[in-house]
Design a protein around this motif. Structure first.
Motif, PDB file in Angstrom:
ATOM      1  N   VAL A  87       0.714  -1.168   0.068  1.00  0.00           N
ATOM      2  CA  VAL A  87       0.054  -0.012  -0.055  1.00  0.00           C
ATOM      3  C   VAL A  87       0.933   1.098   0.001  1.00  0.00           C
ATOM      4  CG1 VAL A  87      -0.253   0.222   2.648  1.00  0.00           C
ATOM      5  CG2 VAL A  87      -2.117   0.912   1.034  1.00  0.00           C
ATOM      6  N   CYS A  88       2.200   1.160   0.424  1.00  0.00           N
ATOM      7  CA  CYS A  88       3.055   2.141   0.683  1.00  0.00           C
ATOM      8  C   CYS A  88       3.592   2.711  -0.662  1.00  0.00           C
ATOM      9  CB  CYS A  88       4.213   2.216   1.682  1.00  0.00           C
ATOM     10  SG  CYS A  88       3.462   1.902   3.511  1.00  0.00           S
ATOM     11  N   GLU A  89       3.468   1.685  -1.654  1.00  0.00           N
ATOM     12  CA  GLU A  89       4.159   2.004  -2.881  1.00  0.00           C
ATOM     13  C   GLU A  89       3.534   2.619  -3.985  1.00  0.00           C
ATOM     14  OE1 GLU A  89       7.499  -1.890  -2.590  1.00  0.00           O
ATOM     15  OE2 GLU A  89       5.865  -1.770  -4.332  1.00  0.00           O
ATOM     16  N   SER A  90       4.118   3.266  -4.782  1.00  0.00           N
ATOM     17  CA  SER A  90       3.501   3.944  -6.058  1.00  0.00           C
ATOM     18  C   SER A  90       4.002   3.398  -7.296  1.00  0.00           C
ATOM     19  CB  SER A  90       3.417   5.380  -5.684  1.00  0.00           C
ATOM     20  OG  SER A  90       2.727   5.944  -6.858  1.00  0.00           O
ATOM     21  N   ALA A 109       0.371  -1.657  11.187  1.00  0.00           N
ATOM     22  CA  ALA A 109       1.362  -1.011  10.072  1.00  0.00           C
ATOM     23  C   ALA A 109       1.769   0.116  10.764  1.00  0.00           C
ATOM     24  CB  ALA A 109       0.641  -1.225   8.718  1.00  0.00           C
ATOM     25  N   PRO A 110       2.936   0.974   9.720  1.00  0.00           N
ATOM     26  CA  PRO A 110       3.304   2.349  10.177  1.00  0.00           C
ATOM     27  C   PRO A 110       2.018   3.242   9.815  1.00  0.00           C
ATOM     28  CG  PRO A 110       5.062   1.357   9.195  1.00  0.00           C
ATOM     29  CD  PRO A 110       3.811  -0.008   9.185  1.00  0.00           C
ATOM     30  N   TRP A 111       2.056   4.481  10.282  1.00  0.00           N
ATOM     31  CA  TRP A 111       1.204   5.639   9.686  1.00  0.00           C
ATOM     32  C   TRP A 111       1.190   5.761   8.203  1.00  0.00           C
ATOM     33  CZ3 TRP A 111      -3.392   7.426  10.630  1.00  0.00           C
ATOM     34  CH2 TRP A 111      -3.684   8.900  10.131  1.00  0.00           C
ATOM     35  N   GLU A 112       2.632   5.375   7.761  1.00  0.00           N
ATOM     36  CA  GLU A 112       2.823   5.687   6.226  1.00  0.00           C
ATOM     37  C   GLU A 112       1.864   5.018   5.527  1.00  0.00           C
ATOM     38  OE1 GLU A 112       5.564   5.101   8.447  1.00  0.00           O
ATOM     39  OE2 GLU A 112       5.758   7.354   8.451  1.00  0.00           O
ATOM     40  N   CYS A 113       1.544   3.620   6.163  1.00  0.00           N
ATOM     41  CA  CYS A 113       0.366   3.087   5.135  1.00  0.00           C
ATOM     42  C   CYS A 113      -0.750   3.521   5.161  1.00  0.00           C
ATOM     43  CB  CYS A 113       0.355   1.584   6.026  1.00  0.00           C
ATOM     44  SG  CYS A 113       1.961   0.614   5.550  1.00  0.00           S
ATOM     45  N   ALA A 114      -1.078   4.209   6.106  1.00  0.00           N
ATOM     46  CA  ALA A 114      -2.547   4.766   5.990  1.00  0.00           C
ATOM     47  C   ALA A 114      -2.548   6.040   5.055  1.00  0.00           C
ATOM     48  CB  ALA A 114      -3.001   5.231   7.317  1.00  0.00           C
ATOM     49  N   VAL A 115      -1.375   6.658   5.092  1.00  0.00           N
ATOM     50  CA  VAL A 115      -1.333   7.704   4.155  1.00  0.00           C
ATOM     51  C   VAL A 115      -1.236   7.026   2.692  1.00  0.00           C
ATOM     52  CG1 VAL A 115       0.442   9.556   3.043  1.00  0.00           C
ATOM     53  CG2 VAL A 115       0.265   8.939   5.583  1.00  0.00           C
ATOM     54  N   GLY A 116      -0.432   5.879   2.488  1.00  0.00           N
ATOM     55  CA  GLY A 116      -0.567   5.384   1.223  1.00  0.00           C
ATOM     56  C   GLY A 116      -1.625   4.819   0.997  1.00  0.00           C
ATOM     57  N   LEU A 117      -2.611   4.310   1.602  1.00  0.00           N
ATOM     58  CA  LEU A 117      -4.002   3.685   1.369  1.00  0.00           C
ATOM     59  C   LEU A 117      -4.755   5.088   0.699  1.00  0.00           C
ATOM     60  CD1 LEU A 117      -6.089   1.666   1.669  1.00  0.00           C
ATOM     61  CD2 LEU A 117      -6.863   2.906   3.662  1.00  0.00           C
ATOM     62  N   PHE A 118      -4.447   6.424   1.195  1.00  0.00           N
ATOM     63  CA  PHE A 118      -5.414   7.360   0.839  1.00  0.00           C
ATOM     64  C   PHE A 118      -4.660   8.037  -0.687  1.00  0.00           C
ATOM     65  CE2 PHE A 118      -7.337   7.096   4.889  1.00  0.00           C
ATOM     66  CZ  PHE A 118      -8.917   6.937   4.653  1.00  0.00           C
ATOM     67  N   ARG A 119      -3.455   7.739  -0.512  1.00  0.00           N
ATOM     68  CA  ARG A 119      -2.753   8.527  -1.875  1.00  0.00           C
ATOM     69  C   ARG A 119      -3.256   7.467  -2.946  1.00  0.00           C
ATOM     70  NH1 ARG A 119       3.164   8.500  -0.464  1.00  0.00           N
ATOM     71  NH2 ARG A 119       2.520  10.264   0.807  1.00  0.00           N
TER      72      ARG A 119
END
Ligand SMILES: C[S@@+](CC[C@H](N)C(=O)[O-])C[C@H]1O[C@@H](n2cnc3c(N)ncnc32)[C@H](O)[C@@H]1O
Length: 204
Positions: A87-90, A109-119
């Motif tokens: 989820v963190c990758e693009s 998972a780290p908060w970055e994964c929540a960011v990745g989900l919405f991104r």
């Protein structure tokens, strides 16, 4: 030996989550599940939402193998082969989808994964598309049950980057990515379903 895994939690929560999905998903299109785990949700939901193409994904090889095992056992025409998706990758290895579904990931998972989900949702969710998150959340800065607080403390002991997320922070993160919070549904065992929608206009 079969790679098929069966975890107790998805067995318990699959029917209540399905009842939320049935109410909010469009009649056709593609549902992308982020972090499918064993594939139990994919198997249950794809069978009961036959007009939707169901795309399961996960990061872990053992989970991808389990999803494949569930899929080959069921032979559902609308259940696609699982894809490896971090989820963190693009970018994500998918096109436009009408629904994004993610259960029990953002606290483990780290908060970055929540960011990745919405991104990712901002990139892949069709205008007007719906995103359903399921799991435990703090509401108004408070745990919704003592057991959630104990779970939160345990998660943070395991990895300080983990932890039950604040509903309001998740809602604010979604808004930054053009995804609007619509509704919270109280679920069994002190979990929540959070329903979001991408704006009709598309990108924020
Ligand atoms: C607690 S399990 C939940 C699985 C399933 N959604 C369920 O509710 O049964 C957490 C899942 O998040 C996945 N996960 C963790 N980090 C991830 C990441 N960066 N990208 C995609 N999936 C991730 C794990 O592989 C695991 O399947």
């Amino acid at each position: 030996m079969s790679a098929k895994l069966t975890w107790p939690a998805p067995e318990r929560n699959k029917q209540p989550i399905l009842e939320v999905l049935e109410r909010i998903v469009p009649s056709t299109g593609t549902l992308l599940e982020v972090a499918s785990g064993t594939g139990q949700h994919a198997a249950h939901f794809a069978a009961r939402l036959p007009a939707l193409l169901y795309q399961p994904t996960d990061l872990e090889d053992a989970n991808l193998a389990s999803i494949r095992a569930w899929r080959s056992e069921l032979s559902l025409p609308n259940l696609l082969a699982p894809l490896r998706l971090d989820v963190c990758e693009s970018p994500w290895p998918v096109g436009e989808v009408q629904v994004v579904y993610n259960a029990n990931m953002v606290h483990i998972a780290p908060w970055e994964c929540a960011v990745g989900l919405f991104r990712g949702a901002a990139r892949h969710l069709a205008p007007g598309g719906v995103l359903l998150m399921y799991g435990p959340f703090l509401v108004g800065g408070a745990h919704t049950a003592p057991s959630n607080q104990a779970f939160d403390e345990d998660l943070k002991r395991r990895d300080p980057r983990f932890g039950v997320r604040e509903l309001e922070q998740v809602v604010a993160l979604a808004a930054e990515h053009g995804v609007t919070f619509e509704e919270r549904v109280q679920m069994p065992a002190n979990n929540q379903s959070l329903i979001f929608r991408r704006s009709q206009a598309g990108s924020p």
